[in-house]
Design an enzyme around this catalytic site. Structure first.
Site, PDB file in Angstrom:
ATOM      1  N   TYR A  97       0.875  -1.167   0.000  1.00  0.00           N
ATOM      2  CA  TYR A  97       0.000   0.000   0.000  1.00  0.00           C
ATOM      3  C   TYR A  97       0.913   1.217   0.000  1.00  0.00           C
ATOM      4  O   TYR A  97       1.613   1.487   0.980  1.00  0.00           O
ATOM      5  CB  TYR A  97      -0.892  -0.014   1.241  1.00  0.00           C
ATOM      6  CG  TYR A  97      -1.988   1.030   1.271  1.00  0.00           C
ATOM      7  CD1 TYR A  97      -3.329   0.640   1.267  1.00  0.00           C
ATOM      8  CD2 TYR A  97      -1.714   2.398   1.323  1.00  0.00           C
ATOM      9  CE1 TYR A  97      -4.357   1.590   1.322  1.00  0.00           C
ATOM     10  CE2 TYR A  97      -2.721   3.343   1.372  1.00  0.00           C
ATOM     11  CZ  TYR A  97      -4.040   2.938   1.369  1.00  0.00           C
ATOM     12  OH  TYR A  97      -5.055   3.869   1.418  1.00  0.00           O
ATOM     13  N   SER A  98       0.961   1.945  -1.135  1.00  0.00           N
ATOM     14  CA  SER A  98       1.794   3.146  -1.240  1.00  0.00           C
ATOM     15  C   SER A  98       3.256   2.803  -0.985  1.00  0.00           C
ATOM     16  O   SER A  98       3.833   1.981  -1.692  1.00  0.00           O
ATOM     17  CB  SER A  98       1.276   4.223  -0.273  1.00  0.00           C
ATOM     18  OG  SER A  98       1.924   5.458  -0.477  1.00  0.00           O
ATOM     19  N   LEU A  99       3.880   3.402   0.032  1.00  0.00           N
ATOM     20  CA  LEU A  99       5.266   3.086   0.357  1.00  0.00           C
ATOM     21  C   LEU A  99       5.466   1.581   0.496  1.00  0.00           C
ATOM     22  O   LEU A  99       6.548   1.051   0.227  1.00  0.00           O
ATOM     23  CB  LEU A  99       5.673   3.789   1.656  1.00  0.00           C
ATOM     24  CG  LEU A  99       7.079   3.511   2.180  1.00  0.00           C
ATOM     25  CD1 LEU A  99       8.137   4.137   1.267  1.00  0.00           C
ATOM     26  CD2 LEU A  99       7.224   4.012   3.607  1.00  0.00           C
TER      27      LEU A  99
END
Length: 320
Positions: A97-99
């Site tokens: 998720y994202s990073l």
């Protein structure tokens, strides 16, 4: 029927002081790898990462300095992966998720640990120095409210779609403050996230070329595990500079990605993040009577060793 295993890695917003502290004190594998990570990180941030993480006494303070939280999340989640590996629990897929997608690229050995740490720290410096301060707000309501009241949300972007009636907004601090105040009057629950940069919005566009150039300098290898991208909604074929940029620039379609995954069968989801956030998201997404299972590894309420043992027992009971 065998269920494939998906390790999930969370991003900004899931961090907190003392994450992984009990594992660091008690679990030899976690401590070994965290000390190794600390040796790489500390010269780059000019202080000890473990001291930043575990030396803070006031746990009510938000852990929101990107220069520290980016490498902290990468290192803690990478060390959690090493603990899972030591227990004989291996993934069929990775998902971030994202990073967390950048963390997954390191776990997949497509990017070395050293290069991954350098990448997230340099990204933090660029974002802190060259993008405006921002705020992120989790909203417990359908994202359709944004379309129904466009004037209220004019200064904001939808940056994450987590599950039904749970999405994330980002924008300049005053815009987020106005939205939160208005939603409070409507009795809609919100939560400010410990994030001060406007990832997944146009606010970070000033650093696009520098981020892409940075990625071009990093050697990439064949992925040991396939990565499911929650920004592309599919298994990643190539980890190029456009992919890494889109991971931090485009919205995170977590709910839609999980729904698409479930069309192919049932899975065991293991949340390798520090707060169990993604495990909770998956539980809200799973259809009734689904044979898929979502298990957190640790969470922010302590008792990490006990939580890991519980996760281990549940996992091996399911795969016997």
């Amino acid at each position: 029927m065998k269920r494939d295993v998906i390790f999930m890695f969370s991003g900004q917003g899931s961090q907190y002081y003392h994450m992984g502290k009990e594992l660091y004190e008690i679990n030899a594998v976690f401590r070994y790898w965290m000390d190794h990570c600390n040796e790489i990180v500390s010269p780059l941030i000019q202080c000890s990462l473990t001291e930043v993480l575990y030396g803070q006494d006031d746990l009510t303070k938000p852990f929101d300095r990107l220069l520290y939280t980016n490498p902290a999340l990468l290192c803690v989640e990478y060390c959690q992966f090493q603990v899972l590996k030591d227990m004989g629990i291996h993934p069929d897929y990775l998902m971030g998720y994202s990073l967390g997608e950048l963390i997954a690229s390191v776990v997949a050995e497509a990017v070395t640990l050293e290069d991954g740490i350098h990448l997230v720290i340099t990204l933090a410096r660029l974002a802190e120095e060259k993008t405006p301060p921002a705020a992120m707000l989790a909203v417990l309501e359908s994202e359709h409210i944004v379309k129904s009241q466009p004037e209220l949300f004019a200064g904001c972007w939808c940056t994450g779609f987590n599950f039904n009636k749970n999405f994330v907004l980002a924008g300049l601090p005053h815009s987020i403050e106005q939205v939160q105040a208005h939603l409070s009057k409507l009795n809609i629950l919100t939560q400010l996230l410990p994030v001060q940069q406007g990832f997944h919005t146009a606010l970070i566009d000033p650093i696009e070329e520098e981020v892409k150039q940075l990625v071009r300098t990093i050697k990439r290898s064949e992925m040991k595990f396939p990565i499911i991208s929650s920004s592309k909604l599919e298994v990643v074929k190539e980890l190029n500079e456009d992919y890494f940029w889109n991971v931090i620039r485009q919205p995170v379609n977590f709910q839609f990605t999980i729904e698409r995954i479930l069309e192919a069968g049932d899975y065991i989801f293991i949340d390798s993040g520090p707060s169990g956030t993604l495990s909770t998201f998956v539980k809200y997404i799973l259809p009734a009577h689904s044979a898929s299972v979502s298990i957190p590894m640790i969470h922010q309420w302590g008792r990490e060793v006990s939580a890991v043992e519980k996760m281990k027992t549940l996992f091996f009971d399911m795969v016997r």
